[in-house]
Design an enzyme around this catalytic site. Structure first.
Site, mmCIF file in Angstrom:
data_model
loop_
_atom_site.group_PDB
_atom_site.id
_atom_site.type_symbol
_atom_site.label_atom_id
_atom_site.label_comp_id
_atom_site.label_asym_id
_atom_site.label_seq_id
_atom_site.Cartn_x
_atom_site.Cartn_y
_atom_site.Cartn_z
ATOM 1 N N HIS A 103 0.815 -1.221 0.000
ATOM 2 C CA HIS A 103 0.000 0.000 0.000
ATOM 3 C C HIS A 103 0.845 1.267 0.000
ATOM 4 C CE1 HIS A 103 0.444 -0.099 4.515
ATOM 5 N NE2 HIS A 103 0.462 1.203 4.341
ATOM 6 N N ASP A 133 0.169 -7.507 1.478
ATOM 7 C CA ASP A 133 0.648 -6.127 1.655
ATOM 8 C C ASP A 133 2.173 -6.054 1.664
ATOM 9 O OD1 ASP A 133 0.257 -3.410 1.818
ATOM 10 O OD2 ASP A 133 0.152 -3.371 4.000
ATOM 11 N N SER A 207 4.708 2.626 7.873
ATOM 12 C CA SER A 207 4.373 1.488 7.013
ATOM 13 C C SER A 207 5.560 1.094 6.151
ATOM 14 C CB SER A 207 3.187 1.839 6.112
ATOM 15 O OG SER A 207 2.007 1.976 6.855
#
Length: 446
Positions: A103, A133, A207
Protein backbone atom coordinates in the site's frame (compact mmCIF):
# COMPACT_ATOMS: atom_id res chain seq x y z
CA UNK A 1 18.93 -6.90 41.72
CA UNK A 2 22.16 -4.95 42.12
CA UNK A 3 21.99 -3.78 38.48
CA UNK A 4 18.37 -2.73 38.90
CA UNK A 5 19.23 -0.72 42.04
CA UNK A 6 22.08 0.93 40.18
CA UNK A 7 19.82 1.78 37.25
CA UNK A 8 17.19 3.18 39.63
CA UNK A 9 19.82 5.28 41.33
CA UNK A 10 21.00 6.57 37.96
CA UNK A 11 17.47 7.54 36.97
CA UNK A 12 16.96 9.37 40.27
CA UNK A 13 20.23 11.22 39.73
CA UNK A 14 19.13 12.19 36.21
CA UNK A 15 15.68 13.29 37.39
CA UNK A 16 17.17 15.52 40.07
CA UNK A 17 19.76 17.12 37.80
CA UNK A 18 19.49 20.25 35.71
CA UNK A 19 17.80 20.20 32.30
CA UNK A 20 21.16 19.86 30.55
CA UNK A 21 22.34 16.88 32.58
CA UNK A 22 22.68 13.54 30.76
CA UNK A 23 22.09 10.01 32.02
CA UNK A 24 25.48 8.67 33.14
CA UNK A 25 27.10 5.93 31.06
CA UNK A 26 28.00 4.00 34.18
CA UNK A 27 27.26 3.92 37.90
CA UNK A 28 29.95 2.55 40.23
CA UNK A 29 31.76 1.25 37.17
CA UNK A 30 28.75 -0.71 35.82
CA UNK A 31 27.23 0.28 32.47
CA UNK A 32 23.68 1.62 32.31
CA UNK A 33 21.66 -0.42 29.79
CA UNK A 34 21.22 1.27 26.37
CA UNK A 35 19.81 0.26 23.01
CA UNK A 36 22.02 2.78 21.21
CA UNK A 37 24.58 0.22 19.93
CA UNK A 38 21.78 -1.89 18.45
CA UNK A 39 20.14 1.16 16.88
CA UNK A 40 23.46 2.26 15.38
CA UNK A 41 23.83 -1.20 13.84
CA UNK A 42 20.41 -1.55 12.20
CA UNK A 43 19.25 2.00 11.39
CA UNK A 44 21.27 2.41 8.16
CA UNK A 45 19.28 -0.46 6.63
CA UNK A 46 15.97 1.39 7.08
CA UNK A 47 15.06 3.87 4.33
CA UNK A 48 12.47 6.59 3.86
CA UNK A 49 10.25 6.24 0.81
CA UNK A 50 8.65 9.13 -1.05
CA UNK A 51 5.95 8.22 -3.57
CA UNK A 52 4.57 10.53 -6.24
CA UNK A 53 1.46 9.79 -8.26
CA UNK A 54 -0.96 11.63 -10.49
CA UNK A 55 -4.63 11.62 -9.47
CA UNK A 56 -7.68 12.86 -11.31
CA UNK A 57 -9.54 15.82 -9.83
CA UNK A 58 -13.19 16.61 -10.31
CA UNK A 59 -16.11 14.25 -9.93
CA UNK A 60 -17.97 11.80 -12.07
CA UNK A 61 -21.14 12.48 -14.03
CA UNK A 62 -23.19 11.42 -11.03
CA UNK A 63 -21.26 13.78 -8.76
CA UNK A 64 -21.88 16.67 -11.18
CA UNK A 65 -25.61 15.99 -11.15
CA UNK A 66 -25.52 15.91 -7.36
CA UNK A 67 -23.78 19.31 -7.24
CA UNK A 68 -26.21 20.86 -9.73
CA UNK A 69 -29.22 19.57 -7.79
CA UNK A 70 -28.01 21.15 -4.55
CA UNK A 71 -26.58 24.26 -6.19
CA UNK A 72 -23.00 23.46 -5.25
CA UNK A 73 -20.08 24.95 -7.23
CA UNK A 74 -18.54 22.89 -10.03
CA UNK A 75 -15.19 21.23 -9.49
CA UNK A 76 -13.03 21.50 -12.62
CA UNK A 77 -11.76 18.25 -14.05
CA UNK A 78 -8.04 17.71 -14.34
CA UNK A 79 -5.13 16.03 -12.65
CA UNK A 80 -2.64 16.85 -9.96
CA UNK A 81 0.40 15.27 -8.43
CA UNK A 82 0.24 14.06 -4.85
CA UNK A 83 3.02 12.74 -2.63
CA UNK A 84 3.00 10.30 0.25
CA UNK A 85 5.63 8.88 2.56
CA UNK A 86 6.49 5.46 3.89
CA UNK A 87 9.40 3.30 4.96
CA UNK A 88 11.37 0.32 3.71
CA UNK A 89 14.12 -2.10 4.74
CA UNK A 90 17.22 -3.00 2.71
CA UNK A 91 17.45 -6.81 2.82
CA UNK A 92 20.01 -7.34 0.04
CA UNK A 93 22.68 -4.61 -0.19
CA UNK A 94 24.51 -6.18 -3.12
CA UNK A 95 21.46 -6.34 -5.38
CA UNK A 96 19.71 -3.30 -3.89
CA UNK A 97 16.51 -5.05 -2.79
CA UNK A 98 14.16 -3.30 -0.35
CA UNK A 99 11.08 -4.75 1.35
CA UNK A 100 8.13 -2.45 2.02
CA UNK A 101 4.32 -2.53 2.02
CA UNK A 102 2.22 -2.89 -1.11
CA UNK A 103 0.00 0.00 0.00
CA UNK A 104 3.02 2.32 0.28
CA UNK A 105 3.86 2.05 -3.43
CA UNK A 106 0.49 1.15 -4.95
CA UNK A 107 -0.27 3.37 -7.96
CA UNK A 108 3.12 5.13 -7.78
CA UNK A 109 4.40 7.06 -10.79
CA UNK A 110 7.76 7.75 -9.14
CA UNK A 111 9.46 6.29 -6.07
CA UNK A 112 12.41 7.91 -4.32
CA UNK A 113 14.34 6.25 -1.52
CA UNK A 114 16.24 8.33 1.03
CA UNK A 115 19.11 6.67 2.88
CA UNK A 116 20.09 7.55 6.42
CA UNK A 117 22.99 9.72 5.18
CA UNK A 118 20.57 11.75 3.05
CA UNK A 119 21.42 10.22 -0.33
CA UNK A 120 18.41 9.98 -2.64
CA UNK A 121 17.97 7.03 -5.01
CA UNK A 122 15.36 6.23 -7.65
CA UNK A 123 13.55 2.96 -7.00
CA UNK A 124 11.51 0.61 -9.16
CA UNK A 125 8.93 -1.97 -8.14
CA UNK A 126 10.16 -5.49 -8.80
CA UNK A 127 6.89 -7.03 -7.68
CA UNK A 128 4.03 -6.45 -5.29
CA UNK A 129 1.30 -8.48 -3.59
CA UNK A 130 -1.82 -6.77 -2.28
CA UNK A 131 -3.06 -9.89 -0.46
CA UNK A 132 -0.13 -9.87 2.00
CA UNK A 133 0.65 -6.13 1.65
CA UNK A 134 4.27 -6.82 0.67
CA UNK A 135 6.23 -5.18 -2.14
CA UNK A 136 9.82 -5.57 -3.32
CA UNK A 137 11.76 -2.55 -4.64
CA UNK A 138 15.16 -2.27 -6.29
CA UNK A 139 17.66 0.59 -6.19
CA UNK A 140 21.11 1.10 -7.68
CA UNK A 141 23.54 2.41 -5.08
CA UNK A 142 26.94 1.95 -3.51
CA UNK A 143 27.72 1.28 0.12
CA UNK A 144 24.22 0.05 0.98
CA UNK A 145 23.79 -1.65 4.35
CA UNK A 146 21.34 -4.54 4.72
CA UNK A 147 19.50 -5.91 7.72
CA UNK A 148 19.67 -9.67 8.27
CA UNK A 149 16.32 -11.44 8.08
CA UNK A 150 15.46 -13.25 11.31
CA UNK A 151 13.17 -16.18 12.01
CA UNK A 152 9.73 -14.78 12.83
CA UNK A 153 8.62 -18.30 13.81
CA UNK A 154 10.88 -18.07 16.87
CA UNK A 155 9.34 -14.79 18.07
CA UNK A 156 7.56 -15.08 21.41
CA UNK A 157 5.03 -12.90 23.17
CA UNK A 158 6.99 -10.68 25.54
CA UNK A 159 10.10 -10.36 23.35
CA UNK A 160 11.54 -6.85 23.22
CA UNK A 161 11.43 -5.26 19.74
CA UNK A 162 12.26 -1.99 18.00
CA UNK A 163 10.15 -0.28 15.33
CA UNK A 164 12.15 1.89 12.93
CA UNK A 165 10.62 4.02 10.20
CA UNK A 166 9.52 7.39 8.88
CA UNK A 167 6.44 8.46 10.92
CA UNK A 168 4.67 11.56 9.61
CA UNK A 169 7.62 12.13 7.26
CA UNK A 170 9.93 12.97 10.16
CA UNK A 171 12.72 10.67 8.98
CA UNK A 172 14.46 7.89 10.89
CA UNK A 173 12.60 7.37 14.15
CA UNK A 174 13.11 4.55 16.64
CA UNK A 175 10.50 3.31 19.13
CA UNK A 176 10.60 0.29 21.40
CA UNK A 177 8.17 -2.13 22.98
CA UNK A 178 7.37 -5.80 23.22
CA UNK A 179 5.60 -8.39 21.12
CA UNK A 180 2.04 -8.18 22.43
CA UNK A 181 0.50 -11.11 20.53
CA UNK A 182 1.10 -13.46 17.60
CA UNK A 183 -1.06 -14.80 14.79
CA UNK A 184 -3.45 -11.87 14.67
CA UNK A 185 -6.06 -12.07 11.88
CA UNK A 186 -9.08 -10.02 10.83
CA UNK A 187 -7.00 -6.82 10.65
CA UNK A 188 -6.83 -6.27 6.88
CA UNK A 189 -9.52 -6.91 4.27
CA UNK A 190 -7.48 -9.17 2.01
CA UNK A 191 -7.62 -12.38 4.04
CA UNK A 192 -3.98 -13.58 4.04
CA UNK A 193 -2.68 -12.44 7.40
CA UNK A 194 -0.77 -13.71 10.41
CA UNK A 195 0.30 -10.47 12.06
CA UNK A 196 2.75 -9.86 14.88
CA UNK A 197 1.14 -7.39 17.30
CA UNK A 198 3.38 -4.93 19.14
CA UNK A 199 3.04 -1.93 21.44
CA UNK A 200 6.14 -0.27 19.95
CA UNK A 201 4.79 3.05 18.64
CA UNK A 202 3.80 2.79 14.97
CA UNK A 203 2.32 5.83 13.24
CA UNK A 204 1.40 6.82 9.67
CA UNK A 205 4.62 6.77 7.65
CA UNK A 206 6.01 3.79 9.57
CA UNK A 207 4.37 1.49 7.01
CA UNK A 208 7.01 -0.70 5.39
CA UNK A 209 9.52 -0.09 8.16
CA UNK A 210 11.36 -2.61 10.29
CA UNK A 211 10.33 -4.55 13.36
CA UNK A 212 13.66 -5.65 14.84
CA UNK A 213 14.54 -8.14 17.57
CA UNK A 214 17.30 -7.67 20.12
CA UNK A 215 19.78 -9.52 17.89
CA UNK A 216 19.44 -6.85 15.22
CA UNK A 217 17.40 -9.09 12.91
CA UNK A 218 14.34 -8.16 10.89
CA UNK A 219 11.34 -10.13 12.16
CA UNK A 220 8.49 -8.11 10.65
CA UNK A 221 7.48 -5.39 8.19
CA UNK A 222 5.37 -2.80 10.02
CA UNK A 223 2.05 -2.62 8.23
CA UNK A 224 -0.99 -1.40 10.16
CA UNK A 225 -2.32 0.17 13.33
CA UNK A 226 -5.66 0.19 15.13
CA UNK A 227 -6.56 3.74 16.05
CA UNK A 228 -9.64 5.96 16.24
CA UNK A 229 -7.53 9.08 15.68
CA UNK A 230 -4.99 7.86 13.12
CA UNK A 231 -2.18 8.05 15.67
CA UNK A 232 -0.51 5.45 17.83
CA UNK A 233 -2.50 3.87 20.66
CA UNK A 234 -0.10 1.02 21.38
CA UNK A 235 -1.64 -1.51 19.00
CA UNK A 236 0.43 -2.02 15.85
CA UNK A 237 0.87 -4.92 13.45
CA UNK A 238 3.73 -6.26 11.38
CA UNK A 239 3.83 -8.85 8.59
CA UNK A 240 6.14 -11.66 9.81
CA UNK A 241 9.34 -12.19 7.85
CA UNK A 242 8.25 -15.77 7.17
CA UNK A 243 5.51 -14.34 4.93
CA UNK A 244 7.52 -11.40 3.58
CA UNK A 245 10.45 -13.66 2.63
CA UNK A 246 8.14 -16.14 0.90
CA UNK A 247 6.57 -13.36 -1.19
CA UNK A 248 9.99 -11.87 -2.01
CA UNK A 249 11.37 -15.24 -3.10
CA UNK A 250 8.36 -15.93 -5.33
CA UNK A 251 8.74 -12.52 -6.97
CA UNK A 252 12.45 -13.14 -7.57
CA UNK A 253 11.96 -16.71 -8.77
CA UNK A 254 8.89 -16.25 -10.98
CA UNK A 255 8.50 -12.49 -11.48
CA UNK A 256 5.15 -12.72 -9.70
CA UNK A 257 3.45 -14.28 -6.68
CA UNK A 258 2.30 -17.81 -7.45
CA UNK A 259 -0.02 -18.51 -4.57
CA UNK A 260 -0.88 -22.12 -3.87
CA UNK A 261 -4.34 -23.47 -4.66
CA UNK A 262 -5.96 -26.47 -2.98
CA UNK A 263 -9.20 -26.24 -4.97
CA UNK A 264 -11.96 -26.38 -2.36
CA UNK A 265 -14.85 -24.30 -1.13
CA UNK A 266 -15.03 -24.32 2.66
CA UNK A 267 -17.08 -23.12 5.59
CA UNK A 268 -16.53 -22.96 9.32
CA UNK A 269 -17.72 -25.60 11.72
CA UNK A 270 -19.05 -25.23 15.24
CA UNK A 271 -20.54 -27.56 17.84
CA UNK A 272 -24.03 -27.55 16.26
CA UNK A 273 -22.77 -28.33 12.76
CA UNK A 274 -20.43 -30.99 14.14
CA UNK A 275 -23.37 -32.62 15.93
CA UNK A 276 -25.46 -32.57 12.75
CA UNK A 277 -22.58 -34.22 10.87
CA UNK A 278 -21.97 -36.69 13.71
CA UNK A 279 -18.40 -35.38 13.96
CA UNK A 280 -16.36 -35.44 17.16
CA UNK A 281 -14.82 -31.97 16.70
CA UNK A 282 -16.17 -28.44 17.06
CA UNK A 283 -13.50 -26.63 15.03
CA UNK A 284 -11.92 -26.93 11.61
CA UNK A 285 -12.81 -26.18 7.99
CA UNK A 286 -15.65 -28.10 6.37
CA UNK A 287 -15.22 -28.88 2.66
CA UNK A 288 -18.43 -27.92 0.84
CA UNK A 289 -17.22 -28.28 -2.76
CA UNK A 290 -14.25 -29.77 -4.61
CA UNK A 291 -12.91 -28.24 -7.84
CA UNK A 292 -12.58 -30.96 -10.51
CA UNK A 293 -9.00 -31.96 -11.34
CA UNK A 294 -7.69 -29.95 -8.39
CA UNK A 295 -4.99 -30.66 -5.82
CA UNK A 296 -7.73 -31.56 -3.33
CA UNK A 297 -9.34 -34.11 -5.67
CA UNK A 298 -5.95 -35.60 -6.51
CA UNK A 299 -5.20 -35.97 -2.78
CA UNK A 300 -8.45 -37.87 -2.24
CA UNK A 301 -10.31 -35.22 -0.27
CA UNK A 302 -14.11 -35.26 -0.44
CA UNK A 303 -17.07 -33.01 0.30
CA UNK A 304 -17.99 -33.18 4.05
CA UNK A 305 -14.38 -33.85 5.07
CA UNK A 306 -13.33 -31.60 7.95
CA UNK A 307 -9.76 -30.30 7.66
CA UNK A 308 -8.25 -29.92 11.13
CA UNK A 309 -4.53 -29.58 10.40
CA UNK A 310 -2.02 -28.50 7.73
CA UNK A 311 1.65 -29.42 8.22
CA UNK A 312 1.09 -30.00 11.96
CA UNK A 313 -0.56 -26.56 12.26
CA UNK A 314 -4.01 -26.76 13.86
CA UNK A 315 -6.83 -25.41 11.68
CA UNK A 316 -9.48 -23.78 13.87
CA UNK A 317 -11.76 -22.35 11.18
CA UNK A 318 -12.15 -21.54 7.47
CA UNK A 319 -9.99 -18.36 7.50
CA UNK A 320 -7.17 -20.34 9.14
CA UNK A 321 -7.21 -22.83 6.26
CA UNK A 322 -7.29 -19.99 3.70
CA UNK A 323 -4.19 -18.52 5.33
CA UNK A 324 -2.41 -21.85 5.65
CA UNK A 325 -2.85 -22.58 1.93
CA UNK A 326 -2.81 -19.08 0.48
CA UNK A 327 0.51 -18.17 2.11
CA UNK A 328 2.22 -21.14 0.44
CA UNK A 329 3.50 -21.23 -3.11
CA UNK A 330 2.20 -23.33 -5.97
CA UNK A 331 4.07 -26.63 -6.16
CA UNK A 332 4.44 -26.88 -2.38
CA UNK A 333 3.49 -30.19 -0.81
CA UNK A 334 1.29 -29.93 2.29
CA UNK A 335 0.32 -32.64 4.76
CA UNK A 336 -3.39 -32.39 5.50
CA UNK A 337 -5.10 -33.92 8.52
CA UNK A 338 -8.84 -34.35 8.17
CA UNK A 339 -11.81 -36.15 9.69
CA UNK A 340 -14.12 -38.39 7.68
CA UNK A 341 -16.84 -40.60 9.16
CA UNK A 342 -15.52 -39.90 12.65
CA UNK A 343 -12.00 -41.10 11.85
CA UNK A 344 -8.88 -38.93 11.62
CA UNK A 345 -7.01 -39.42 8.37
CA UNK A 346 -4.00 -37.86 6.61
CA UNK A 347 -3.09 -37.12 3.01
CA UNK A 348 -0.55 -35.06 1.09
CA UNK A 349 -1.55 -32.51 -1.54
CA UNK A 350 0.63 -30.76 -4.12
CA UNK A 351 -0.75 -27.24 -4.47
CA UNK A 352 -1.65 -26.07 -7.94
CA UNK A 353 -1.08 -22.58 -9.34
CA UNK A 354 -3.89 -20.10 -9.05
CA UNK A 355 -4.93 -18.98 -12.54
CA UNK A 356 -5.41 -15.23 -12.86
CA UNK A 357 -6.81 -13.17 -15.73
CA UNK A 358 -6.61 -9.39 -15.39
CA UNK A 359 -8.55 -6.44 -16.79
CA UNK A 360 -8.91 -2.71 -16.16
CA UNK A 361 -12.16 -1.18 -14.96
CA UNK A 362 -12.32 1.35 -17.79
CA UNK A 363 -12.66 -1.56 -20.24
CA UNK A 364 -15.68 -2.88 -18.33
CA UNK A 365 -17.75 0.15 -17.23
CA UNK A 366 -17.04 3.90 -16.83
CA UNK A 367 -17.94 3.73 -13.15
CA UNK A 368 -15.19 1.16 -12.59
CA UNK A 369 -12.42 3.27 -14.13
CA UNK A 370 -9.31 3.44 -11.99
CA UNK A 371 -9.65 -0.13 -10.70
CA UNK A 372 -7.99 -3.32 -11.85
CA UNK A 373 -9.66 -6.71 -11.63
CA UNK A 374 -8.60 -10.35 -11.67
CA UNK A 375 -10.38 -13.66 -11.99
CA UNK A 376 -9.01 -15.84 -9.21
CA UNK A 377 -9.82 -19.54 -9.08
CA UNK A 378 -9.24 -19.94 -5.36
CA UNK A 379 -12.61 -21.59 -4.81
CA UNK A 380 -15.10 -23.57 -6.79
CA UNK A 381 -17.51 -20.62 -6.81
CA UNK A 382 -15.04 -18.18 -8.39
CA UNK A 383 -15.51 -14.41 -8.35
CA UNK A 384 -13.64 -11.29 -9.46
CA UNK A 385 -11.13 -9.63 -7.15
CA UNK A 386 -10.40 -5.91 -7.10
CA UNK A 387 -6.59 -5.95 -7.18
CA UNK A 388 -6.00 -2.18 -7.06
CA UNK A 389 -7.92 1.10 -6.94
CA UNK A 390 -6.37 4.44 -7.92
CA UNK A 391 -6.94 7.29 -5.46
CA UNK A 392 -9.81 9.64 -6.36
CA UNK A 393 -10.76 7.51 -9.38
CA UNK A 394 -14.41 6.80 -10.28
CA UNK A 395 -14.02 3.34 -8.72
CA UNK A 396 -12.63 4.83 -5.50
CA UNK A 397 -15.42 7.42 -5.37
CA UNK A 398 -17.90 4.56 -5.49
CA UNK A 399 -16.26 2.92 -2.45
CA UNK A 400 -14.55 0.00 -4.18
CA UNK A 401 -11.43 -1.15 -2.32
CA UNK A 402 -8.45 -3.29 -3.16
CA UNK A 403 -9.17 -6.81 -1.96
CA UNK A 404 -12.94 -6.68 -2.56
CA UNK A 405 -14.36 -9.75 -4.30
CA UNK A 406 -17.34 -9.26 -6.62
CA UNK A 407 -19.63 -12.28 -6.45
CA UNK A 408 -22.79 -10.93 -8.09
CA UNK A 409 -23.76 -8.09 -10.45
CA UNK A 410 -27.42 -7.15 -10.86
CA UNK A 411 -28.30 -10.35 -8.95
CA UNK A 412 -26.47 -12.51 -11.48
CA UNK A 413 -23.60 -14.72 -10.33
CA UNK A 414 -20.11 -13.62 -11.32
CA UNK A 415 -17.57 -16.43 -11.60
CA UNK A 416 -14.96 -14.67 -13.70
CA UNK A 417 -14.14 -11.52 -15.64
CA UNK A 418 -16.08 -12.83 -18.59
CA UNK A 419 -19.28 -12.85 -16.51
CA UNK A 420 -18.57 -9.35 -15.15
CA UNK A 421 -17.89 -7.93 -18.62
CA UNK A 422 -20.93 -9.59 -20.18
CA UNK A 423 -23.31 -8.31 -17.48
CA UNK A 424 -21.82 -4.81 -17.52
CA UNK A 425 -22.05 -4.56 -21.30
CA UNK A 426 -24.91 -2.20 -22.14
CA UNK A 427 -25.88 -1.70 -18.48
CA UNK A 428 -25.97 1.89 -17.28
CA UNK A 429 -26.24 0.91 -13.61
CA UNK A 430 -24.43 -1.99 -11.95
CA UNK A 431 -25.36 -3.24 -8.49
CA UNK A 432 -22.39 -5.16 -7.16
CA UNK A 433 -22.59 -7.74 -4.39
CA UNK A 434 -19.15 -7.55 -2.84
CA UNK A 435 -17.39 -9.74 -0.28
CA UNK A 436 -15.15 -7.57 1.91
CA UNK A 437 -13.42 -9.60 4.60
CA UNK A 438 -16.17 -11.15 6.71
CA UNK A 439 -18.81 -8.71 5.39
CA UNK A 440 -21.04 -8.73 2.33
CA UNK A 441 -22.26 -5.40 0.95
CA UNK A 442 -23.96 -3.94 -2.10
CA UNK A 443 -22.45 -1.10 -4.12
CA UNK A 444 -24.39 0.72 -6.87
CA UNK A 445 -22.18 1.78 -9.80
CA UNK A 446 -23.48 4.40 -12.22
Amino acid sequence: MKNLRLLGAALLIAAGSTATAALPLAVDGEAVPSLAPLVDQVSPAVVNIRVSQTVQTGGSVGDEAFRRFFGLPDVPRGSREVASAGSGVIVDAERGYILTNHHVVEGADEIQVSLMDGEMLEAEVVGSDSATDIALLKVEGNGLIEMPIGDSESVRVGDFVLAIGNPFGLGHTVTSGIVSALGRTGISRNGYEDFIQTDASINPGNSGGALVNMRGELVGINSAIISRTGGNVGIGFAVPTEIASSIMNQILDFGEVRRGLLGVSISGIDAEIAEALNASVDSGALITEIVPDSAAEEAGLQVDDIIVGVDDEKIENAPALSNAIGLRASGDKVDIEYIRDGRTRKTTATLRQRQVTRSTGADIHPGLAGAEFATVTTTATGGVEVTSVAANSPAAQRSLRSGDVIIQVNRRTVRDLGDLTAIASGSRVLVLLVQRGDRTLMLPIR
